[in-house]
Design a protein around this motif. Structure first.
Motif, mmCIF file in Angstrom:
data_model
loop_
_atom_site.group_PDB
_atom_site.id
_atom_site.type_symbol
_atom_site.label_atom_id
_atom_site.label_comp_id
_atom_site.label_asym_id
_atom_site.label_seq_id
_atom_site.Cartn_x
_atom_site.Cartn_y
_atom_site.Cartn_z
ATOM 1 N N GLY A 44 -58.604 -6.767 26.152
ATOM 2 C CA GLY A 44 -58.525 -8.125 25.569
ATOM 3 C C GLY A 44 -58.441 -7.853 23.819
ATOM 4 N N PHE A 45 -58.772 -6.936 23.555
ATOM 5 C CA PHE A 45 -58.621 -6.901 21.863
ATOM 6 C C PHE A 45 -58.219 -5.423 21.670
ATOM 7 C CE2 PHE A 45 -60.621 -6.158 17.836
ATOM 8 C CZ PHE A 45 -59.574 -6.961 16.848
ATOM 9 N N THR A 46 -57.289 -5.238 20.841
ATOM 10 C CA THR A 46 -56.820 -3.984 20.490
ATOM 11 C C THR A 46 -56.679 -3.888 18.893
ATOM 12 O OG1 THR A 46 -54.828 -3.956 22.241
ATOM 13 C CG2 THR A 46 -54.588 -2.590 20.414
ATOM 14 N N VAL A 47 -57.205 -2.687 18.305
ATOM 15 C CA VAL A 47 -57.389 -2.545 16.854
ATOM 16 C C VAL A 47 -57.202 -0.949 16.535
ATOM 17 C CG1 VAL A 47 -59.955 -2.550 16.982
ATOM 18 C CG2 VAL A 47 -58.823 -2.848 14.938
ATOM 19 N N SER A 48 -56.439 -0.767 15.328
ATOM 20 C CA SER A 48 -56.170 0.796 15.093
ATOM 21 C C SER A 48 -56.624 0.811 13.681
ATOM 22 C CB SER A 48 -54.684 0.971 15.195
ATOM 23 O OG SER A 48 -54.060 -0.012 14.483
ATOM 24 N N SER A 106 -55.542 -6.041 15.518
ATOM 25 C CA SER A 106 -55.898 -5.884 14.069
ATOM 26 C C SER A 106 -55.595 -4.471 13.885
ATOM 27 C CB SER A 106 -57.222 -6.360 13.997
ATOM 28 O OG SER A 106 -57.558 -6.342 12.737
ATOM 29 N N HIS A 107 -55.878 -4.241 12.411
ATOM 30 C CA HIS A 107 -55.678 -2.853 11.890
ATOM 31 C C HIS A 107 -56.657 -2.637 10.891
ATOM 32 C CE1 HIS A 107 -53.859 0.322 9.115
ATOM 33 N NE2 HIS A 107 -53.815 0.876 10.296
ATOM 34 N N VAL A 108 -57.296 -1.446 10.599
ATOM 35 C CA VAL A 108 -58.150 -1.151 9.065
ATOM 36 C C VAL A 108 -57.365 -0.028 8.719
ATOM 37 C CG1 VAL A 108 -60.122 -2.199 9.972
ATOM 38 C CG2 VAL A 108 -59.826 0.255 10.439
ATOM 39 N N GLU A 109 -57.020 -0.165 7.293
ATOM 40 C CA GLU A 109 -56.534 1.003 6.560
ATOM 41 C C GLU A 109 -57.968 2.006 6.488
ATOM 42 O OE1 GLU A 109 -53.185 1.283 5.714
ATOM 43 O OE2 GLU A 109 -53.257 2.891 4.398
ATOM 44 N N MET A 110 -58.349 2.433 7.569
ATOM 45 C CA MET A 110 -59.486 3.254 7.310
ATOM 46 C C MET A 110 -59.361 3.982 8.764
ATOM 47 S SD MET A 110 -62.675 0.412 6.451
ATOM 48 C CE MET A 110 -63.633 1.996 5.642
ATOM 49 N N ASP A 111 -60.241 5.210 8.610
ATOM 50 C CA ASP A 111 -60.532 5.905 9.762
ATOM 51 C C ASP A 111 -60.727 4.796 11.108
ATOM 52 O OD1 ASP A 111 -61.527 8.853 10.557
ATOM 53 O OD2 ASP A 111 -62.410 7.345 11.787
ATOM 54 N N GLY A 112 -60.321 5.237 12.108
ATOM 55 C CA GLY A 112 -60.467 4.486 13.228
ATOM 56 C C GLY A 112 -61.812 4.067 13.699
ATOM 57 N N ALA A 113 -62.874 4.870 13.510
ATOM 58 C CA ALA A 113 -64.285 4.698 13.475
ATOM 59 C C ALA A 113 -64.814 3.249 13.144
ATOM 60 C CB ALA A 113 -65.324 5.644 12.939
ATOM 61 N N PHE A 114 -63.844 2.707 11.907
ATOM 62 C CA PHE A 114 -64.126 1.429 11.443
ATOM 63 C C PHE A 114 -63.365 0.504 11.951
ATOM 64 C CE2 PHE A 114 -65.301 4.846 8.148
ATOM 65 C CZ PHE A 114 -66.664 4.232 7.829
ATOM 66 N N ALA A 115 -62.150 0.903 12.864
ATOM 67 C CA ALA A 115 -61.684 0.031 13.613
ATOM 68 C C ALA A 115 -62.405 -0.349 14.967
ATOM 69 C CB ALA A 115 -60.226 0.492 13.891
ATOM 70 N N LEU A 116 -63.168 0.668 15.241
ATOM 71 C CA LEU A 116 -64.111 0.626 16.396
ATOM 72 C C LEU A 116 -65.363 -0.508 16.047
ATOM 73 C CD1 LEU A 116 -65.286 2.999 18.847
ATOM 74 C CD2 LEU A 116 -67.064 1.698 17.781
ATOM 75 N N TYR A 117 -65.731 -0.506 15.013
ATOM 76 C CA TYR A 117 -66.650 -1.338 14.555
ATOM 77 C C TYR A 117 -66.070 -2.772 14.567
ATOM 78 C CZ TYR A 117 -70.318 -3.728 11.714
ATOM 79 O OH TYR A 117 -71.315 -4.482 11.176
ATOM 80 N N GLU A 118 -65.074 -2.942 14.158
ATOM 81 C CA GLU A 118 -64.145 -4.403 14.066
ATOM 82 C C GLU A 118 -64.141 -4.693 15.507
ATOM 83 O OE1 GLU A 118 -60.744 -5.034 12.043
ATOM 84 O OE2 GLU A 118 -60.164 -6.745 13.220
ATOM 85 N N ALA A 119 -63.857 -3.959 16.596
ATOM 86 C CA ALA A 119 -63.848 -4.187 18.044
ATOM 87 C C ALA A 119 -64.992 -4.576 18.485
ATOM 88 C CB ALA A 119 -63.125 -2.904 18.875
#
Lengths: 335, 147
Positions: free
Chosen positions: A46-50, A79-92
């Motif tokens: 449903g949602f993809t983030v890196s 979506s994407h965060v210019e951060m470690d992927g852990a913070f992308a997981l937070y967005e997800a």
């Protein structure tokens, strides 16, 4: 409002000393495995983030090129965060709380071998007071390490012991300093790598995994950027995130901490109030393998894997910014 | 790797930044060879100053002079300086809490050798002769007994 039940159902990583593959080539087998292990394809997501950093390769919008790995069809919510992927997981996790989507794919990639990483990291500092001085990341780590030693929170012997255990090799305080008071063994082992995690909500998670790692709490907090305007001997933002994520008194079997330097482990263990019964970084953590921008997501993955394989409770921690400026804490449990 | 072809690749964005009312005053004072800090509503003095109190987020608009000497709160030693760092010879990075300040600032200490560095030591700012309003107008701190 009650939080929606969300679990980590799958995790895959690849970590190599130096990759001669590009980001997509590095990511492809990892995404295939993370999805394939739970019988999904990209069409089910449903949602993809890196999470990644364009500074590693020195190319702006490199993260957009990495989405080639997802394929051009079907269209995705991304979506994407210019951060470690852990913070992308937070967005997800936040995105799944909306309730209209049931699955998310989180991935991260980083190839610090593309440049002098510790010098490149100085570009993340504020552009007026710190970045023009070009302090490398090892030096900033050493400033915090000395503050911890001066405050009696750890000792050079303890740093060597922690580093030896995580790296699985003998270490000694007779080794020369890399950046006094840090020896090479107490600093991260840079690696290239990629990782992916699949999140699923409610009964969807139960259908995909025999033993989902349910997210009990997830929080991240930030402190002042300037190293001299905050405590280097107490991780206040970890304490705040730990409270928000319900980590205090959680009684985790395992804690995976994103400690890039050996002195950060006792600092974080203290902030999380970890009991002696909690195993810290059985994976080895960043001292053993630090695929920059991926390392934090791997902490979540390894903590979840511990639950998948039988642990009742696990804590994952991830960090961003110089000297633990920003910290994320996640509590995971079997139900 | 001698068979790898190499070509220059310059990536540059020519930003002009406004440093704003607080950082701008700090940098202007540096150009004049002075150090100032930002005084928060609660009376703490932040050096180098930001437009907000890092603890409360309240605006900081009062700037006050601070000393050009202070105390090293932590340090490390750089045996091989990298290009672009404040000094080309071995030096210490340190956090320095200036007299009259409640926070410490990052800069270089020109101490010659690591045995001359110690947490709690006093250091004094050395300004460059040619100054342009950047943090590098402060060339380095010097151990006080040597200055």
């Amino acid at each position: 409002m009650g939080e929606r039940e969300i679990a980590i159902v799958s995790f895959a990583e690849v970590i190599v000393e130096r990759s001669d593959r590009d980001d997509c080539e590095l990511l492809l087998p990892v995404l295939k495995r993370a999805l394939g292990d739970v019988g999904l394809t990209q069409q089910d997501i449903g949602f993809t983030v890196s999470g990644s950093s364009d500074f590693l390769g020195g190319r702006p919008f490199a993260f957009v090129m990495a989405t080639d790995v997802l394929g051009a069809w079907p269209p995705i919510r991304e979506s994407h965060v210019e951060m470690d992927g852990a913070f992308a997981l937070y967005e997800a996790w936040v995105r799944l709380q909306h309730g209209d989507l049931d699955t998310a794919l989180v991935f991260a990639f980083g190839r610090p071998s593309q440049g002098p990483l510790h010098d490149v990291m100085s570009l993340q500092l504020d552009p007026y007071y710190m970045a023009p001085l070009r302090p490398d990341a090892l030096s900033l780590g050493a400033l915090a390490a000395r503050a911890a030693l001066d405050a009696g929170l750890t000792s050079e012997d303890e740093l060597a012991r922690i580093a030896g255990e995580r790296r699985g090799v003998p270490t000694s305080t007779s080794e020369p300093y890399l950046r006094e008071p840090l020896r090479a063994h107490a600093t991260p082992t840079l690696r290239d790598g990629a990782a992916a995690i699949v999140l699923a909500a409610g009964d969807g998670a139960r259908a995909l995994s025999k033993r989902p790692a349910w997210i009990r709490g997830l929080d991240h907090r930030i402190e002042p950027h300037s190293l001299g305007a905050r405590s280097l001997t107490r991780s206040v933002s970890t304490e705040q995130a730990a409270r928000g994520a319900g980590a205090l008194g959680f009684g985790a079997d395992v804690a995976e901490l994103h400690a890039r330097f050996a002195h950060e482990e006792p600092l974080l263990s203290r902030a999380l109030e970890l009991p002696a019964s909690t195993r810290v970084n059985p994976s080895g953590g960043a001292l053993a393998q630090d695929p920059v921008m991926v390392t934090g997501l791997c902490r979540l993955g390894h903590a979840a894997r511990a639950v998948h394989e039988g642990a009742a409770r696990a804590i994952a921690h991830a960090t961003s910014g110089p000297c633990l400026q920003q910290n994320l804490v996640c509590t995971l449990e079997a139900r | 790797m001698s068979d790898v072809m190499r070509a220059p690749y310059v990536l540059e964005y020519g930003y002009r930044r406004s440093t704003g009312p607080v950082i701008g005053q700090f940098l202007t004072a540096l150009r004049d060879g002075r150090l100032v800090g930002g005084k928060t509503a609660r009376g703490r003095v932040i050096v180098p100053p930001t437009e907000y109190d890092p603890e409360t987020g309240d605006a900081v608009d009062e700037l006050v002079p601070v000393g050009d000497a202070g105390v090293v709160t932590t340090w490390t030693w750089v045996a091989e300086p990298a290009p672009g760092q404040p000094l080309a010879r071995p030096f210490a990075w340190a956090l320095v809490k200036l007299d009259g300040a409640d926070t410490a600032m990052l800069h270089a200490v020109d101490a010659g050798e690591p045995s001359r560095m110690k947490t709690g030591m006093r250091v004094r700012a050395r300004f460059r002769a040619e100054r342009s309003g950047t943090i590098l107008d402060l060339e380095a701190f010097l151990p006080e007994q040597a200055s």
